[in-house]
Design a protein around this motif. Structure first.
Motif, mmCIF file in Angstrom:
data_model
loop_
_atom_site.group_PDB
_atom_site.id
_atom_site.type_symbol
_atom_site.label_atom_id
_atom_site.label_comp_id
_atom_site.label_asym_id
_atom_site.label_seq_id
_atom_site.Cartn_x
_atom_site.Cartn_y
_atom_site.Cartn_z
ATOM 1 N N GLY A 37 37.773 35.649 45.890
ATOM 2 C CA GLY A 37 37.299 34.865 44.763
ATOM 3 C C GLY A 37 37.016 33.425 45.162
ATOM 4 O O GLY A 37 37.804 32.810 45.884
ATOM 5 N N LYS A 75 33.328 37.308 45.307
ATOM 6 C CA LYS A 75 33.050 37.305 43.871
ATOM 7 C C LYS A 75 33.206 35.877 43.360
ATOM 8 O O LYS A 75 34.176 35.203 43.682
ATOM 9 C CB LYS A 75 34.002 38.255 43.144
ATOM 10 C CG LYS A 75 33.988 39.665 43.718
ATOM 11 C CD LYS A 75 35.018 40.571 43.070
ATOM 12 C CE LYS A 75 34.622 40.978 41.664
ATOM 13 N NZ LYS A 75 35.535 42.014 41.109
ATOM 14 N N TYR A 77 33.503 32.847 40.459
ATOM 15 C CA TYR A 77 34.087 32.576 39.145
ATOM 16 C C TYR A 77 34.041 31.082 38.892
ATOM 17 O O TYR A 77 33.849 30.277 39.817
ATOM 18 C CB TYR A 77 35.562 33.010 39.104
ATOM 19 C CG TYR A 77 35.809 34.482 39.315
ATOM 20 C CD1 TYR A 77 35.985 35.342 38.228
ATOM 21 C CD2 TYR A 77 35.897 35.013 40.594
ATOM 22 C CE1 TYR A 77 36.224 36.698 38.424
ATOM 23 C CE2 TYR A 77 36.131 36.361 40.799
ATOM 24 C CZ TYR A 77 36.299 37.198 39.710
ATOM 25 O OH TYR A 77 36.537 38.535 39.916
ATOM 26 N N ALA A 85 41.677 36.122 37.569
ATOM 27 C CA ALA A 85 41.115 37.253 38.315
ATOM 28 C C ALA A 85 42.082 37.739 39.381
ATOM 29 O O ALA A 85 42.186 38.938 39.642
ATOM 30 C CB ALA A 85 39.778 36.846 38.941
ATOM 31 N N THR A 88 44.928 39.712 37.595
ATOM 32 C CA THR A 88 44.546 41.026 37.066
ATOM 33 C C THR A 88 44.116 42.001 38.154
ATOM 34 O O THR A 88 43.856 43.173 37.873
ATOM 35 C CB THR A 88 43.395 40.889 36.054
ATOM 36 O OG1 THR A 88 42.264 40.281 36.702
ATOM 37 C CG2 THR A 88 43.826 40.037 34.863
ATOM 38 N N GLU A 90 41.353 41.725 40.053
ATOM 39 C CA GLU A 90 39.911 41.748 40.307
ATOM 40 C C GLU A 90 39.601 41.255 41.716
ATOM 41 O O GLU A 90 38.621 41.676 42.332
ATOM 42 C CB GLU A 90 39.173 40.876 39.290
ATOM 43 C CG GLU A 90 39.155 41.408 37.885
ATOM 44 C CD GLU A 90 38.366 40.503 36.955
ATOM 45 O OE1 GLU A 90 37.478 39.766 37.443
ATOM 46 O OE2 GLU A 90 38.626 40.523 35.745
#
Length: 263
Positions: A37, A75, A77, A85, A88, A90
């Motif tokens: 992330g 990813k 964000y 994230a 959880t 992700e």
């Protein structure tokens, strides 16, 4: 005889199938995927340029794929959404210029730091003669901006309590406010200040005050339950420190004097 021959053929066929499957797996690359992330509004660490992800953390992420023999899936964000994230599931790791703090240590596991930094201030070049001294900033008589949910906010709210304060959702919002005379100082991490005021092309309207206001360490964050990945990150950082890749990458993106963590 026929039964024995059939068994022999079956063994050969199964062996060949196993070898073919292994070869195909090698052609398709590593089966492990690590989701990384990033908040991409943090040049020179992570940012978008012409639709492409660039920055120091991006280079680190790709190199991490080689170190872990894994496919890296980056990813993006907002800064505020990164740790949710991670919580959880992700993403597996946050690689986004995260400062290590006691509060964050309660929620995540950190890798060893890869760089020592601190908060710094940016002012308008036109005000350098009257606002460059740290005493002016600390006087509380001037408007100070910061990015929300950062260690810059922590410094301003704790150390400059009497100063007029404005929080901004993004770094660019804060810089725009500074240029438009809505704040007199903008506080952010050292890499941002260096990138905006000492790298070519530099916005000549901005003047960086390079004296650190805080002492901070940047590291990567993983879920509290993922000590195994934390250990892998530390091993990769150790290798990069020994072979020079860590220093080389930092120097590529931050061409000023930086103190690298010895850990």
């Amino acid at each position: 005889m026929g039964i024995r021959m059939n068994k022999w053929l079956l063994i050969v066929i199964l062996s060949l199938a196993t070898l073919i499957a292994a070869g195909c797996a090698g052609l398709t690359g590593p089966s492990r995927v690590v989701n990384v992330g990033m908040a991409t509004n943090y040049p020179p660490l992570a940012f978008q340029k012409e639709g492409e992800l660039k920055g120091m953390e991006v280079d680190f992420a790709h190199a991490l794929g080689e170190s872990l023999n894994a496919t890296i899936n980056i990813k993006t964000y907002s800064w505020q959404a990164l740790f949710e994230a991670l919580d959880t599931g992700e993403i597996d790791v946050v690689m986004s210029g995260v400062s290590v703090t006691d509060a964050r240590k309660e929620k995540v596991l950190f890798s060893n730091p890869y760089m020592d930094v601190g908060q710094m201030a940016i002012i308008r070049s036109a005000d350098a003669g009257r606002l460059a001294a740290k005493a002016q900033l600390m006087s509380g008589n001037y408007r100070v901006g910061y990015s929300l949910n950062t260690t810059g906010q922590k410094f301003v709210t704790e150390q400059l309590k009497s100063a007029p304060q404005i929080g901004f959702a993004t770094q660019q919002d804060g810089i725009d406010a500074l240029l438009n005379n809505k704040v007199d100082y903008f506080i952010h991490d050292a890499p941002t200040v260096w990138q905006l005021t000492s790298s070519y092309p530099t916005d000549e309207r901005l003047f960086g005050l390079y004296a650190p206001l805080t002492e901070e360490h940047l590291a990567w964050a993983v879920n509290k339950e993922n000590a195994a990945l934390q250990q892998e990150l530390n091993e990769a950082l150790g290798e990069w420190s020994e072979n020079g890749f860590l220093k080389q990458t930092v120097s590529k993106w931050i061409p000023v004097s930086v103190v690298l963590s010895a850990e």
